[in-house]
Design a protein around this motif. Structure first.
Motif, PDB file in Angstrom:
ATOM      1  N   VAL A   1     125.037  52.086 166.119  1.00 21.43           N
ATOM      2  CA  VAL A   1     125.941  51.701 167.206  1.00 21.43           C
ATOM      3  C   VAL A   1     127.216  52.524 167.059  1.00 21.43           C
ATOM      4  O   VAL A   1     127.826  52.566 165.984  1.00 21.43           O
ATOM      5  N   VAL A   2     127.610  53.184 168.150  1.00 25.73           N
ATOM      6  CA  VAL A   2     128.837  53.980 168.175  1.00 25.73           C
ATOM      7  C   VAL A   2     129.801  53.314 169.138  1.00 25.73           C
ATOM      8  O   VAL A   2     129.472  53.124 170.320  1.00 25.73           O
ATOM      9  N   GLN A   3     130.965  52.939 168.653  1.00 33.40           N
ATOM     10  CA  GLN A   3     131.963  52.252 169.476  1.00 33.40           C
ATOM     11  C   GLN A   3     133.056  53.225 169.883  1.00 33.40           C
ATOM     12  O   GLN A   3     133.678  53.866 169.044  1.00 33.40           O
ATOM     13  N   ILE A   4     133.292  53.333 171.195  1.00 31.68           N
ATOM     14  CA  ILE A   4     134.385  54.162 171.702  1.00 31.68           C
ATOM     15  C   ILE A   4     135.351  53.257 172.444  1.00 31.68           C
ATOM     16  O   ILE A   4     134.948  52.307 173.111  1.00 31.68           O
ATOM     17  N   GLU A   5     136.639  53.521 172.305  1.00 32.48           N
ATOM     18  CA  GLU A   5     137.635  52.669 172.943  1.00 32.48           C
ATOM     19  C   GLU A   5     138.842  53.483 173.381  1.00 32.48           C
ATOM     20  O   GLU A   5     139.106  54.575 172.865  1.00 32.48           O
ATOM     21  N   ARG A   6     139.553  52.944 174.347  1.00 33.20           N
ATOM     22  CA  ARG A   6     140.817  53.547 174.765  1.00 33.20           C
ATOM     23  C   ARG A   6     141.862  53.360 173.667  1.00 33.20           C
ATOM     24  O   ARG A   6     141.901  52.314 173.026  1.00 33.20           O
ATOM     25  N   ASP A   7     142.688  54.384 173.464  1.00 35.02           N
ATOM     26  CA  ASP A   7     143.751  54.289 172.468  1.00 35.02           C
ATOM     27  C   ASP A   7     144.884  55.210 172.896  1.00 35.02           C
ATOM     28  O   ASP A   7     144.776  56.445 172.803  1.00 35.02           O
ATOM     29  N   SER A   8     145.966  54.625 173.388  1.00 36.13           N
ATOM     30  CA  SER A   8     147.088  55.414 173.893  1.00 36.13           C
ATOM     31  C   SER A   8     147.778  56.211 172.799  1.00 36.13           C
ATOM     32  O   SER A   8     148.527  57.153 173.084  1.00 36.13           O
TER      33      SER A   8
ATOM     34  N   PRO B   1     111.175  57.387 169.267  1.00 36.12           N
ATOM     35  CA  PRO B   1     112.500  57.335 168.643  1.00 36.12           C
ATOM     36  C   PRO B   1     113.404  58.457 169.150  1.00 36.12           C
ATOM     37  O   PRO B   1     112.958  59.413 169.779  1.00 36.12           O
ATOM     38  N   GLY B   2     114.691  58.303 168.853  1.00 38.57           N
ATOM     39  CA  GLY B   2     115.646  59.346 169.229  1.00 38.57           C
ATOM     40  C   GLY B   2     116.291  59.116 170.570  1.00 38.57           C
ATOM     41  O   GLY B   2     116.802  60.056 171.186  1.00 38.57           O
ATOM     42  N   GLY B   3     116.314  57.851 171.055  1.00 38.32           N
ATOM     43  CA  GLY B   3     116.872  57.561 172.363  1.00 38.32           C
ATOM     44  C   GLY B   3     118.360  57.287 172.335  1.00 38.32           C
ATOM     45  O   GLY B   3     118.977  57.092 171.285  1.00 38.32           O
ATOM     46  N   LEU B   4     118.944  57.271 173.538  1.00 40.08           N
ATOM     47  CA  LEU B   4     120.361  56.966 173.721  1.00 40.08           C
ATOM     48  C   LEU B   4     120.496  55.964 174.853  1.00 40.08           C
ATOM     49  O   LEU B   4     119.724  55.994 175.812  1.00 40.08           O
ATOM     50  N   ALA B   5     121.497  55.079 174.758  1.00 39.74           N
ATOM     51  CA  ALA B   5     121.813  54.154 175.847  1.00 39.74           C
ATOM     52  C   ALA B   5     123.248  53.698 175.695  1.00 39.74           C
ATOM     53  O   ALA B   5     123.820  53.751 174.604  1.00 39.74           O
ATOM     54  N   THR B   6     123.851  53.236 176.793  1.00 44.16           N
ATOM     55  CA  THR B   6     125.204  52.689 176.738  1.00 44.16           C
ATOM     56  C   THR B   6     125.170  51.206 177.077  1.00 44.16           C
ATOM     57  O   THR B   6     124.245  50.720 177.737  1.00 44.16           O
ATOM     58  N   LEU B   7     126.226  50.509 176.628  1.00 44.31           N
ATOM     59  CA  LEU B   7     126.307  49.063 176.806  1.00 44.31           C
ATOM     60  C   LEU B   7     127.779  48.644 176.817  1.00 44.31           C
ATOM     61  O   LEU B   7     128.575  49.162 176.028  1.00 44.31           O
TER      62      LEU B   7
ATOM     63  N   GLY C   1     134.263  49.367 176.229  1.00 44.84           N
ATOM     64  CA  GLY C   1     134.713  48.641 177.403  1.00 44.84           C
ATOM     65  C   GLY C   1     134.628  49.496 178.650  1.00 44.84           C
ATOM     66  O   GLY C   1     134.258  50.671 178.610  1.00 44.84           O
ATOM     67  N   THR C   2     134.997  48.908 179.786  1.00 46.56           N
ATOM     68  CA  THR C   2     134.999  49.631 181.055  1.00 46.56           C
ATOM     69  C   THR C   2     135.976  50.802 180.995  1.00 46.56           C
ATOM     70  O   THR C   2     137.119  50.646 180.566  1.00 46.56           O
ATOM     71  N   GLY C   3     135.504  51.981 181.390  1.00 46.38           N
ATOM     72  CA  GLY C   3     136.369  53.158 181.415  1.00 46.38           C
ATOM     73  C   GLY C   3     136.701  53.731 180.063  1.00 46.38           C
ATOM     74  O   GLY C   3     137.605  54.565 179.948  1.00 46.38           O
TER      75      GLY C   3
ATOM     76  N   GLU D   1     137.619  59.217 187.914  1.00 45.50           N
ATOM     77  CA  GLU D   1     137.494  58.079 188.822  1.00 45.50           C
ATOM     78  C   GLU D   1     138.599  58.109 189.873  1.00 45.50           C
ATOM     79  O   GLU D   1     139.723  58.525 189.613  1.00 45.50           O
ATOM     80  N   ILE D   2     138.236  57.676 191.093  1.00 44.73           N
ATOM     81  CA  ILE D   2     139.183  57.487 192.194  1.00 44.73           C
ATOM     82  C   ILE D   2     139.205  55.999 192.503  1.00 44.73           C
ATOM     83  O   ILE D   2     138.156  55.390 192.717  1.00 44.73           O
ATOM     84  N   MET D   3     140.407  55.407 192.557  1.00 47.36           N
ATOM     85  CA  MET D   3     140.520  53.961 192.743  1.00 47.36           C
ATOM     86  C   MET D   3     141.505  53.644 193.858  1.00 47.36           C
ATOM     87  O   MET D   3     142.611  54.186 193.888  1.00 47.36           O
TER      88      MET D   3
END
Length: 299
Positions: free
Chosen positions: A274-281, A233-239, A141-143, A20-22
């Motif tokens: 449901v697969v949860q991904i998160e930022r973790d420093s 069946p067998g689909g993927l989506a993000t939320l 979450g975002t990013g 990303e460029i911000m």
């Protein structure tokens, strides 16, 4: 556009690690890269930023001004059709924008395990879910890296798919990469009145075996769940959600935006994992898979 952005920013579009460029309202241009986090790149004067947003608006066949201070949409092909969102005063003190770059390098589930984003046990569960044609919702979450993770899952789909398995992908901007041999990619066109709900209905006439959606944001969630639950069946989506429980609540809320009552039963039938991904420093890669929750359907 290239002249206004300048060489340092233009070079980022060729960087396979860039995410990303911000541009912030203080004029600082920041770049996020895989495995490196966010770093400062350069400065951009407000007038240059305003000129760039005006060019983006012209490319999107619209205008930007006090009455219409927001510009959104895909950038030209020369910029890899990156996803652009920007706004001008009075929404922000100075012009700002955020550019999400499409993936050029696909990270496999093996890569995720190697850098410590997911464990071997989590990887085994994800692989089994894909091969057993489970519907998987990627939440975060975002990013947090939802789309990149979805691409890793779609990479495994591509590895096990032949011509007899048709994959249909629906997005607002092109971010999902799937190299399965029988793939169709569709993009919404809001200017022409073609939204995600309409594409999901059209998809059912394309003989899909798997339906992949870039991000569920509105009442299209209802159409997606119905599609997943009627022989595809067998689909993927993000939320966007902060945890798996919140993801299911938000999914229900999005369904209700289509003017229907709570769809908890439909969600239970259609969503298998449901697969949860998160930022973790604390993690070397800056992210981790915090939850992989599979729902028992009593099979």
């Amino acid at each position: 556009m290239r002249r206004i952005l300048g060489e340092p920013i233009c070079a980022v579009f060729e960087d396979p690690q860039a995410v990303e460029i911000m541009l912030n309202d203080d004029g600082r241009v920041l770049v996020e890269r895989h495995g490196e986090g966010i770093t400062e790149l350069t400065m951009m004067p407000p007038q240059k930023a305003l000129n760039f947003l005006a060019l983006m608006a012209d490319y999107r066949q619209t205008v930007v001004g006090r009455e219409r201070p927001v510009v959104e949409g895909a950038m030209p092909p020369e910029f890899r059709r990156s996803r652009f969102a920007g706004c001008i005063p009075p929404l922000t003190p100075m012009p700002t924008f955020s550019i999400r770059l499409p993936t050029t390098k696909i990270f496999s589930l093996d890569d995720y395990e190697r850098v410590g984003i997911l464990t071997s046990e989590q990887k085994a569960r994800l692989v089994a879910a894909i091969e057993q044609r489970r519907n998987i919702l990627v939440s975060g979450g975002t990013g947090s890296g939802k789309t990149t993770l979805l691409n890793a899952l779609s990479d495994h789909i591509a590895r096990i798919s032949g011509l007899d398995q048709r994959v249909v992908i629906i997005e607002d901007t092109r971010e999902i990469v799937c190299q399965a041999p029988n793939t169709v990619q569709m993009l919404t066109d809001l200017d022409a009145g073609i939204d995600m709900t309409r594409l999901l209905k059209l998809t059912l006439r394309y003989r899909p075996d798997r339906i992949l959606v870039g991000e569920v944001r509105d009442g299209a969630a209802l159409a997606l769940l119905k599609a997943w639950n009627t022989g595809h069946p067998g689909g993927l989506a993000t939320l966007h959600a902060n945890n798996p429980e919140a993801a299911l609540i938000r999914l229900d809320q999005l369904c209700q935006e289509a003017g229907v009552p709570s769809q908890q039963e439909l969600i239970r039938e259609a969503v298998d994992m449901v697969v949860q991904i998160e930022r973790d420093s604390k993690c070397p890669a800056g992210r981790r898979i915090s939850h992989v929750i599979q729902f028992d359907k009593g099979e």
